[in-house]
Each structure stands twice: as C-alpha cells, then as structure tokens.
Design a protein around this motif. Structure first.
Motif, PDB file in Angstrom:
ATOM      1  N   LYS A  94      58.509 -18.035 100.999  1.00 41.00           N
ATOM      2  CA  LYS A  94      59.578 -18.903 100.508  1.00 41.00           C
ATOM      3  C   LYS A  94      60.905 -18.354 101.013  1.00 41.00           C
ATOM      4  O   LYS A  94      61.075 -17.147 101.096  1.00 41.00           O
ATOM      5  CB  LYS A  94      59.573 -18.928  98.974  1.00 41.00           C
ATOM      6  CG  LYS A  94      58.305 -19.549  98.451  1.00 41.00           C
ATOM      7  CD  LYS A  94      58.104 -19.288  96.983  1.00 41.00           C
ATOM      8  CE  LYS A  94      56.660 -19.483  96.596  1.00 41.00           C
ATOM      9  NZ  LYS A  94      56.024 -20.688  97.121  1.00 41.00           N
ATOM     10  N   TRP A 100      70.534 -15.246  88.802  1.00 40.83           N
ATOM     11  CA  TRP A 100      69.260 -15.233  89.537  1.00 40.83           C
ATOM     12  C   TRP A 100      68.080 -15.523  88.591  1.00 40.83           C
ATOM     13  O   TRP A 100      67.230 -16.358  88.867  1.00 40.83           O
ATOM     14  CB  TRP A 100      69.074 -13.874  90.220  1.00 40.83           C
ATOM     15  CG  TRP A 100      67.875 -13.856  91.117  1.00 40.83           C
ATOM     16  CD1 TRP A 100      66.632 -13.398  90.838  1.00 40.83           C
ATOM     17  CD2 TRP A 100      67.804 -14.377  92.456  1.00 40.83           C
ATOM     18  NE1 TRP A 100      65.800 -13.586  91.897  1.00 40.83           N
ATOM     19  CE2 TRP A 100      66.491 -14.184  92.907  1.00 40.83           C
ATOM     20  CE3 TRP A 100      68.734 -14.990  93.312  1.00 40.83           C
ATOM     21  CZ2 TRP A 100      66.077 -14.578  94.175  1.00 40.83           C
ATOM     22  CZ3 TRP A 100      68.315 -15.385  94.577  1.00 40.83           C
ATOM     23  CH2 TRP A 100      67.013 -15.178  94.991  1.00 40.83           C
ATOM     24  N   LYS A 101      68.093 -14.835  87.454  1.00 40.32           N
ATOM     25  CA  LYS A 101      66.953 -14.977  86.540  1.00 40.32           C
ATOM     26  C   LYS A 101      66.965 -16.318  85.806  1.00 40.32           C
ATOM     27  O   LYS A 101      65.933 -16.941  85.612  1.00 40.32           O
ATOM     28  CB  LYS A 101      66.954 -13.835  85.517  1.00 40.32           C
ATOM     29  CG  LYS A 101      66.638 -12.494  86.181  1.00 40.32           C
ATOM     30  CD  LYS A 101      66.581 -11.389  85.154  1.00 40.32           C
ATOM     31  CE  LYS A 101      66.174 -10.081  85.809  1.00 40.32           C
ATOM     32  NZ  LYS A 101      66.504  -8.925  84.985  1.00 40.32           N
ATOM     33  N   LEU A 140      65.606 -18.477  89.934  1.00 42.18           N
ATOM     34  CA  LEU A 140      64.140 -18.338  89.897  1.00 42.18           C
ATOM     35  C   LEU A 140      63.452 -19.583  89.343  1.00 42.18           C
ATOM     36  O   LEU A 140      62.489 -20.070  89.949  1.00 42.18           O
ATOM     37  CB  LEU A 140      63.743 -17.094  89.100  1.00 42.18           C
ATOM     38  CG  LEU A 140      63.621 -15.797  89.910  1.00 42.18           C
ATOM     39  CD1 LEU A 140      63.193 -14.650  88.993  1.00 42.18           C
ATOM     40  CD2 LEU A 140      62.630 -15.945  91.061  1.00 42.18           C
ATOM     41  N   MET A 178      63.361 -22.072  92.071  1.00 51.00           N
ATOM     42  CA  MET A 178      62.421 -21.687  93.141  1.00 51.00           C
ATOM     43  C   MET A 178      60.998 -21.992  92.694  1.00 51.00           C
ATOM     44  O   MET A 178      60.163 -22.445  93.469  1.00 51.00           O
ATOM     45  CB  MET A 178      62.573 -20.198  93.499  1.00 51.00           C
ATOM     46  CG  MET A 178      62.483 -20.003  94.992  1.00 51.00           C
ATOM     47  SD  MET A 178      62.130 -18.363  95.636  1.00 51.00           S
ATOM     48  CE  MET A 178      63.177 -17.269  94.849  1.00 51.00           C
ATOM     49  N   LYS A 179      60.735 -21.754  91.417  1.00 45.95           N
ATOM     50  CA  LYS A 179      59.380 -22.004  90.897  1.00 45.95           C
ATOM     51  C   LYS A 179      59.056 -23.497  90.845  1.00 45.95           C
ATOM     52  O   LYS A 179      57.895 -23.876  90.810  1.00 45.95           O
ATOM     53  CB  LYS A 179      59.205 -21.346  89.522  1.00 45.95           C
ATOM     54  CG  LYS A 179      59.131 -19.831  89.674  1.00 45.95           C
ATOM     55  CD  LYS A 179      58.994 -19.085  88.375  1.00 45.95           C
ATOM     56  CE  LYS A 179      58.979 -17.584  88.686  1.00 45.95           C
ATOM     57  NZ  LYS A 179      59.113 -16.745  87.508  1.00 45.95           N
ATOM     58  N   GLN A 185      59.598 -25.217  93.264  1.00 46.33           N
ATOM     59  CA  GLN A 185      59.412 -25.432  94.719  1.00 46.33           C
ATOM     60  C   GLN A 185      60.662 -26.003  95.402  1.00 46.33           C
ATOM     61  O   GLN A 185      60.569 -26.614  96.463  1.00 46.33           O
ATOM     62  CB  GLN A 185      58.199 -26.341  95.018  1.00 46.33           C
ATOM     63  CG  GLN A 185      56.893 -25.886  94.393  1.00 46.33           C
ATOM     64  CD  GLN A 185      56.573 -24.421  94.647  1.00 46.33           C
ATOM     65  OE1 GLN A 185      56.763 -23.908  95.749  1.00 46.33           O
ATOM     66  NE2 GLN A 185      56.127 -23.707  93.622  1.00 46.33           N
ATOM     67  N   LYS A 201      63.870 -25.836  97.709  1.00 46.57           N
ATOM     68  CA  LYS A 201      64.310 -24.997  98.844  1.00 46.57           C
ATOM     69  C   LYS A 201      65.819 -24.870  98.701  1.00 46.57           C
ATOM     70  O   LYS A 201      66.544 -25.870  98.744  1.00 46.57           O
ATOM     71  CB  LYS A 201      63.947 -25.675 100.161  1.00 46.57           C
ATOM     72  CG  LYS A 201      62.453 -25.832 100.350  1.00 46.57           C
ATOM     73  CD  LYS A 201      62.173 -26.373 101.752  1.00 46.57           C
ATOM     74  CE  LYS A 201      60.718 -26.699 101.892  1.00 46.57           C
ATOM     75  NZ  LYS A 201      60.487 -28.141 102.058  1.00 46.57           N
ATOM     76  N   PHE A 233      60.741 -14.525 100.448  1.00 46.24           N
ATOM     77  CA  PHE A 233      60.039 -14.121  99.219  1.00 46.24           C
ATOM     78  C   PHE A 233      58.552 -14.429  99.368  1.00 46.24           C
ATOM     79  O   PHE A 233      58.186 -15.403 100.037  1.00 46.24           O
ATOM     80  CB  PHE A 233      60.591 -14.895  98.009  1.00 46.24           C
ATOM     81  CG  PHE A 233      62.040 -14.591  97.767  1.00 46.24           C
ATOM     82  CD1 PHE A 233      62.425 -13.609  96.867  1.00 46.24           C
ATOM     83  CD2 PHE A 233      63.020 -15.259  98.497  1.00 46.24           C
ATOM     84  CE1 PHE A 233      63.763 -13.312  96.684  1.00 46.24           C
ATOM     85  CE2 PHE A 233      64.363 -14.958  98.319  1.00 46.24           C
ATOM     86  CZ  PHE A 233      64.731 -13.983  97.412  1.00 46.24           C
ATOM     87  N   LYS A 264      54.578 -15.186  97.642  1.00 47.01           N
ATOM     88  CA  LYS A 264      54.133 -16.273  96.742  1.00 47.01           C
ATOM     89  C   LYS A 264      54.380 -15.953  95.272  1.00 47.01           C
ATOM     90  O   LYS A 264      54.403 -16.839  94.430  1.00 47.01           O
ATOM     91  CB  LYS A 264      52.668 -16.618  96.986  1.00 47.01           C
ATOM     92  CG  LYS A 264      51.667 -15.517  96.709  1.00 47.01           C
ATOM     93  CD  LYS A 264      50.275 -16.104  96.942  1.00 47.01           C
ATOM     94  CE  LYS A 264      49.102 -15.205  96.686  1.00 47.01           C
ATOM     95  NZ  LYS A 264      49.237 -13.836  96.298  1.00 47.01           N
ATOM     96  N   ASN A 265      54.620 -14.673  94.976  1.00 47.73           N
ATOM     97  CA  ASN A 265      54.964 -14.286  93.597  1.00 47.73           C
ATOM     98  C   ASN A 265      56.479 -14.194  93.391  1.00 47.73           C
ATOM     99  O   ASN A 265      56.941 -13.589  92.431  1.00 47.73           O
ATOM    100  CB  ASN A 265      54.308 -12.949  93.241  1.00 47.73           C
ATOM    101  CG  ASN A 265      52.805 -13.050  93.305  1.00 47.73           C
ATOM    102  OD1 ASN A 265      52.236 -14.037  92.850  1.00 47.73           O
ATOM    103  ND2 ASN A 265      52.156 -12.056  93.896  1.00 47.73           N
ATOM    104  N   TYR A 266      57.228 -14.728  94.334  1.00 45.83           N
ATOM    105  CA  TYR A 266      58.706 -14.763  94.259  1.00 45.83           C
ATOM    106  C   TYR A 266      59.327 -13.375  94.353  1.00 45.83           C
ATOM    107  O   TYR A 266      60.439 -13.148  93.874  1.00 45.83           O
ATOM    108  CB  TYR A 266      59.178 -15.505  92.988  1.00 45.83           C
ATOM    109  CG  TYR A 266      58.498 -16.834  92.848  1.00 45.83           C
ATOM    110  CD1 TYR A 266      58.940 -17.929  93.592  1.00 45.83           C
ATOM    111  CD2 TYR A 266      57.385 -16.992  92.031  1.00 45.83           C
ATOM    112  CE1 TYR A 266      58.286 -19.149  93.518  1.00 45.83           C
ATOM    113  CE2 TYR A 266      56.717 -18.206  91.947  1.00 45.83           C
ATOM    114  CZ  TYR A 266      57.175 -19.278  92.697  1.00 45.83           C
ATOM    115  OH  TYR A 266      56.527 -20.484  92.627  1.00 45.83           O
TER     116      TYR A 266
END
Ligand SMILES: O=C(O)[C@H](O)COP(=O)(O)O
Length: 230
Positions: free
Chosen positions: A4, A165-166, A170, A173-174, A176, A178, A218, A220-222
């Motif tokens: 990612k 970020w948190k 995130l 991003m989860k 999906q 971009k 990143f 697949k687990n970010y």
C-alpha cells in the motif's frame, strides 16, 4: 505481497520560504515558484503512475493551495479534501515572521540550528494575545485556547501528527483509500520519524524539499516498509 502506498508532499515554496522567514502557523500564500512546483509534483505522480482517491491537508493555505493545484492538474477535483490542523507546520513561537539569516547573526549558527532541527528543544514561546497568536482564528476553534500551541519542538509536533495518523489516516487506509497528504517540512519530518522509528540525531539531518512527492510503502498489515522521493 500487496504493497500500500501513501503519498507525502511538502507544500510548494511559500512567499515566506522565498524571504527566508520563520513561518510556522502564519498563513502565507504560495510563491509563483511554489505554484509551479505543485504542477510539477502532479506531473511526477502521473508519470510514475502513482494514483490516489482521498486527500489530507493541513489547515494552512500553502498546503491547501498546493493540493488544489495538484487536483486540478490531474483532473481530480472530485477527490475529498480532508483538512486537519494536526498536520500544520510546527508552531515556530516567537520566531515566526523573523528572518532566519538575521537570527543566525543575532544568536549564532548553533542556537538557531537547535531551534530548527533538534528534537526536544522548543523555539521561544509567543505571549498570549500578541499578533502571532492565531488562537482566535475560527478554523482552530476546536483546539481550545488553553491547548493552543505557542511554540512547539519537533517532539510536540510528532505527538499531534501521530494522533492524526492513528485516528484519521489508518482508518482510511483500512477502508482501502489511496491517500495523498500535503503538509509541511516539520510535520512530515515528525511523521517520517515516527513511521521509521528514526532516532533523534538522524532525524535532525532530514530536510524535506518543497513540492517533492515522497512515496511511503506499507505492507498488508499497514506496517511501514520504506519511503523514497520521486
Ligand atoms: O515554518 C517554516 O519556517 C518552514 O516551513 C520550515 O522551516 P525550517 O526549515 O526552519 O524547519
């Protein structure tokens, strides 16, 4: 492995970058060169086939306008622009508006370098209610006057950037998304320090140029893998 990507860009050159003034939370427009840098950044993303469909910017005009130019150049003005003060430049306290070379002449290279690049040292703080205090600006009403920054170290900047970020990045991003982030020299240095677990000395050597896209990868687990400049 599905990699990612998150794109990070420091805004194009601002009118105060051109004048070599400490800027921080002062809301300064892009210079003509800064606008051209934003177009160039968009074209670099296109050439390298780096796509995005969601965007974040700080609350400061130089970042917002850099992002608008990128979106316009790429015919992507439909992309959501999510603005967050936690991406703002580090608050440069009482240094805001002062010329960097003049401060070197007055206080010496070493002290000014510490103000600009050390991790823990904050610039001299502004006093409440002087003209450098943007706490009454309506865009910041959710910060609260008592929590309003009056001069931040990179460490303090990192704290709020990591919250962004948190809490914001995130989750998107989860979903999906971009993502492209347009922010500032020090808010991006703080983010890169956090993501790469970079030590306090090494991070003092990182300078992020204006308008140059950085691609952060990143797994697949970010979890962060690496970053590179386009
Ligand atoms: O706020 C500023 O003055 C610049 O955007 C970043 O300045 P620096 O290179 O002194 O960190």
């Amino acid at each position: 492995m599905s990699v990612k990507k998150v794109i990070l860009i420091r805004h194009g050159q601002s009118k105060w970058n051109l004048l070599n003034k400490f800027t921080g939370w002062n809301d300064v427009e892009l210079s003509d060169l800064g606008k051209k840098e934003a177009v160039k950044a968009a074209n670099l993303l296109k050439m390298n086939k780096i796509n995005f469909n969601y965007s974040f910017s700080s609350m400061l005009t130089r970042s917002i306008h850099t992002l608008w130019i990128i979106l316009k150049t790429l015919n992507k003005t439909w992309v959501t622009v999510d603005k967050d003060w936690k991406l703002n430049e580090r608050h440069y306290g009482a240094l805001q508006g002062l010329n960097k070379d003049e401060m070197v002449k007055k206080y010496g290279e070493e002290k000014v370098h510490k103000w600009r690049r050390s991790y823990k040292i904050s610039p001299p703080k502004i006093k409440n209610f002087n003209s450098l205090f943007s706490g009454y600006d309506e865009r910041y009403e959710n910060i609260g006057l008592n929590n309003f920054p009056k001069g931040e170290s990179l460490e303090l900047t990192e704290k709020r950037v990591v919250e962004f970020w948190k809490e914001k990045l995130l989750p998107h991003m989860k979903l999906q998304k971009k993502i492209i982030i347009v922010a500032h020299g020090n808010s991006l240095r703080a983010l890169i320090k956090y993501l790469g677990n970079i030590d306090d000395v090494l991070i003092s050597r990182l300078d992020i140029p204006t308008g140059s896209p950085i691609v952060y990868e990143f797994n697949k687990n970010y979890l962060p893998i690496r970053y590179y400049f386009l």
